[in-house]
Each structure stands twice: as C-alpha cells, then as structure tokens.
Scaffold this motif. Sequence first.
Motif: not given
Length: 390
Positions: A56-57, A61-62
């Motif tokens: 995410k950093n 998109d997860v």
Amino acid sequence: MPSFSFHTTPRIVFCEGAAAELAYHLGTTAQDRLMIVTDPGIVALGLAEPAIASLKNAGADVRVFGEVEADPSLATLERAIAMALDFRATGVIGFGGGSSLDVAKLTALFAGSGQAIDTAWGVNNARGPRLPLALIPTTAGTGSEVTPVAIITVGEDEKRGVSSPLNLPDVAILDPLLTTGLPPHITAATGIDAMVHAIEAYASRNANNNPISRNLAVEALRLLGRNIEEAVFNGGNRAARSAMLIGSMLAGQAFANSPVAAVHALAYPIGSRFHVPHGLSNALVLPHVLRFNAADAANGSFALYAALGPHVFPGLRAEGGAQAICARFIDRLADLSARLGLKSRLRDVGITEADLPAMAADAMKQTRLLVNNPRDVGEADAYAIYKAAW
Ligand SMILES: [Zn+2]
C-alpha cells in the motif's frame, strides 16, 4: 546418461524480513492491483500485515482473500477467482502454507486465462496466460513455491490436481521470520514432509529422475536433518528456521522434477479418510515403506538410502555395509519423528485395525505415485505396510 528436463521457479529471493519489504522485492507500483490469497489463521495473527502495508505504501491497491482452508475446496477456489475478476487484479500473491499457495496458483491461472476449471485437471492441460504470481511460504514443508502442482478437493474427499509449468510462480519469496512463530507440532510434521520429498525424489524410479534433483535432495536433507530439532524445540532460532525454509524449497525443486512415490501414496488415505495433516500422515508410514523397499535388494533402494543416511544424521555409524547402514538410517528416522513429538502409530490417530484393508485398497488408486516407487507395491503389500505401522 538418460535424457531429462528440469523446471523450476525462475526467481527465488531469500531474505530475513523480505515480507515487510515486499513492494521492493516485487517492484510494486501505483498501477498494481494485487490480490493476496491466504488463510483465516494468518489473517487473525496479522502475519501478512507488514507485507500489505509495504504494497500500500508503494501505492498499490490491495485486496485480501483470507478464506483458504486446509485441503481447499473447489468452492473456495471459485470464490477466489471471482474476487480476482471483480477486483480486476493485475497480480496474485499466495501467502501461507501449501493450501494458500495452491489456491493462489490456480486463481492466477484461471483469472488470467478464463479457461473452464474442468478442462484443466491433470498434466499439461492448463492454457495460459495466467496473471503475474508471487508465492510466499509461511511453513517449511510443502515446497509448493517451486512445484508445478496445485491440489483441490472436489466433492467430499476427491483430490484433483492441475499440473503445469504455468503453476510455477514468477517469484518465490523466502522470509524465515514468517516461520519463527510456527508451533512445534507443525514445524515437526511439515519438516518431516520435506525430508520425505527429498528421500523419495532421490530414490524415485520415475524416468525423469535426474542428477539435479539428486543433488538438491542431498543438500535439502543435509539442511533439514541438521536443523529440524532446533527449529522444533527452539522455534525462534533464525538460522535453523532459514535452513528449514531453504531445505524444504530445495526438496520441492527435487521432487517437482523427480516425483514422490509410495510414502505419499500410502499417506493419502490417512489424510483423506481420517483428516490427519499431510506431514504427519507421511511420518506415520515413512519408516515402514522404506523398510519394505529396502527388503528387496534387487531394486537397489537400500544402497540409495544408505548413501543418504550420513547426510541426514552426521553421526550415523558407517560400518557393516550398505544394508546395515540403511537399516540404521531408517531406525533413526523413526526415532526422529518420535523425538519431535509426532505420533508414531496409526492407532494413535484414531485408525482401527479394521480400517486397514479399505485403506490398502484406497492406496492402490494412487498409481501416479506408486509407479515411481523403487519396489512394486500391491494391495497385499500396502496392507502389510499399514499393519506394521498400526
Ligand atoms: Zn508431501
């Protein structure tokens, strides 16, 4: 020299803490839509959280599919594929034990190709393309991150497999810190499973048994044999955990190209009928199958086992010829399972003597494994092996 071919995962990363820097290792960008396939235990522990934060950093998109169960079902696979399609995933990351990695393989495959699942069972029936795939094992045992097979349970207890080089991921990430919290009984059972992979690959009668697999099996057994007790009894030892993770991967590379045999064939009915974990099922029959194989000198397996013995147990006494060394090796393997706290008899896992004939009949269905065994195994032989193990 007989011809052979050898497939493996093209990129393997070993790094303490790799999961927490996953975006770096995968080259993740803000364009990526990554689906993580894992199990409820890992979700509850938060074991994948640092990896998810890393992705995410990097702007990705997860989405997490956290529903994989032991012996994953077709329904679970179908839900995972549906999520990947709905999410328009650009890549799949398997994070967990063998079950999660298997579901991740097939999610990447079917979400990428659109092929009907029913047309892909068996060997080399899968069509690509698949989605980009990374596999991150959290146990040291199955070697699934380097094997071309994924197994799904269809209906009550029918196991079906998709075997294809497409199931080899683009990258395997080995992070020993993910395994330091594994409880002793899982470390023990999965570690013995990895040792069985190496032993069976080394002695496999399969036509593709090859010098690469045999060398990998020896190195796998050296690492596994010297570190399994430390990993079980002192799970925080990172050096031992590293050796187990690399050992199980090497054993996976070995048996992916020189397939396993009767130990696995006879373990299957124990797992499917009595829901005994795969590693423990193997441990229960291991010494008895090896003794059966070695008892027929004509197949030569006793000499192969004798050659492996000192790699697994550096102190194994070398005098007395190959038959004597082989016998001591098998006894030491049986002792090892017991010392690691694993149950050692079939009666200990709820199997009655009356169950044995049906199990022997069931084991005969594993022809794809039995053909690789150094010695022919008939139904009466399987019964005798179960009886010895009971
Ligand atoms: Zn296995």
